[in-house]
Design a protein around this motif. Structure first.
Motif, short mmCIF file in Angstrom:
data_model
loop_
_atom_site.label_atom_id
_atom_site.label_comp_id
_atom_site.label_asym_id
_atom_site.label_seq_id
_atom_site.Cartn_x
_atom_site.Cartn_y
_atom_site.Cartn_z
N LEU A 85 0.76 -1.19 0.40
CA LEU A 85 0.38 0.00 0.05
C LEU A 85 0.42 1.30 -0.45
CD1 LEU A 85 -2.85 -1.39 2.52
CD2 LEU A 85 -2.99 -0.72 0.33
N THR A 140 -6.53 1.65 0.23
CA THR A 140 -6.94 0.48 1.39
C THR A 140 -8.01 0.47 -0.07
OG1 THR A 140 -5.44 0.35 3.21
CG2 THR A 140 -7.44 -1.12 3.24
N ARG A 141 -8.85 1.77 0.18
CA ARG A 141 -10.49 0.51 -0.19
C ARG A 141 -10.67 1.22 -2.44
NH1 ARG A 141 -12.77 6.20 -0.84
NH2 ARG A 141 -13.61 6.27 -2.79
N ASP A 158 -9.39 -2.86 -2.23
CA ASP A 158 -10.54 -3.39 -1.92
C ASP A 158 -11.28 -3.69 -3.26
OD1 ASP A 158 -9.56 -3.97 0.75
OD2 ASP A 158 -10.22 -2.97 1.71
N ARG A 211 -4.33 -9.98 -3.32
CA ARG A 211 -3.76 -9.47 -2.47
C ARG A 211 -3.13 -10.96 -1.46
NH1 ARG A 211 -7.59 -5.37 0.89
NH2 ARG A 211 -9.19 -7.46 0.85
#
Length: 134
Positions: free
Chosen positions: A50, A65-66, A69, A79
């Motif tokens: 990240l 992170t979002r 995702d 991941r």
């Protein structure tokens, strides 16, 4: 004159972002997600974490992170937990991600050309030189 110049830059930025977002819409990918996919493709077989993604993003943000995702849900990235450091998350692009990115590349090349079609090569070089001063 300074205010006028800055307003022009903001207007151009908005136009570029809107045009690119529209081009990416059929793929269900945002400009930031597209950027993440390009970074991951550039990594080759080396996973990114990240921090690496955030450092290399065109637009620095805290929601990396979002973004990952959302790409994970679409099957565009994978991941995993790093073997050597269990606290480190490694992210790689999937074959599906590479395929859709390849399709997006074609659309993006066309979109980029359309955005600058009114400028000559010399004007583009001059503009880049001026923008480098920022």
């Amino acid at each position: 004159m300074k205010s006028r110049t800055l307003i022009h830059l903001m207007l151009v930025n908005n136009k570029v972002n809107e045009t690119i977002s529209t081009a990416l819409k059929p793929y269900g990918v945002s400009l930031q997600q597209f950027n993440v996919l390009r970074i991951l493709r550039g990594q080759g077989s080396t996973p990114a974490n990240l921090t690496t993604l955030n450092e290399r993003m065109v637009s620095k943000m805290s929601n990396t992170t979002r973004l990952v995702d959302k790409l994970l849900i679409k099957g565009f990235v994978y991941r995993s937990v790093c073997e050597e450091n269990r606290r480190k998350i490694e992210i790689t692009i999937t074959e599906k991600g590479l395929k859709v990115l390849s399709d997006m590349d074609i659309v993006m090349q066309k979109t980029e050309s359309e955005l600058v079609e009114e400028l000559t090569e010399q004007e583009l070089q001059t503009l880049n030189s001026l923008l480098d001063k920022f």
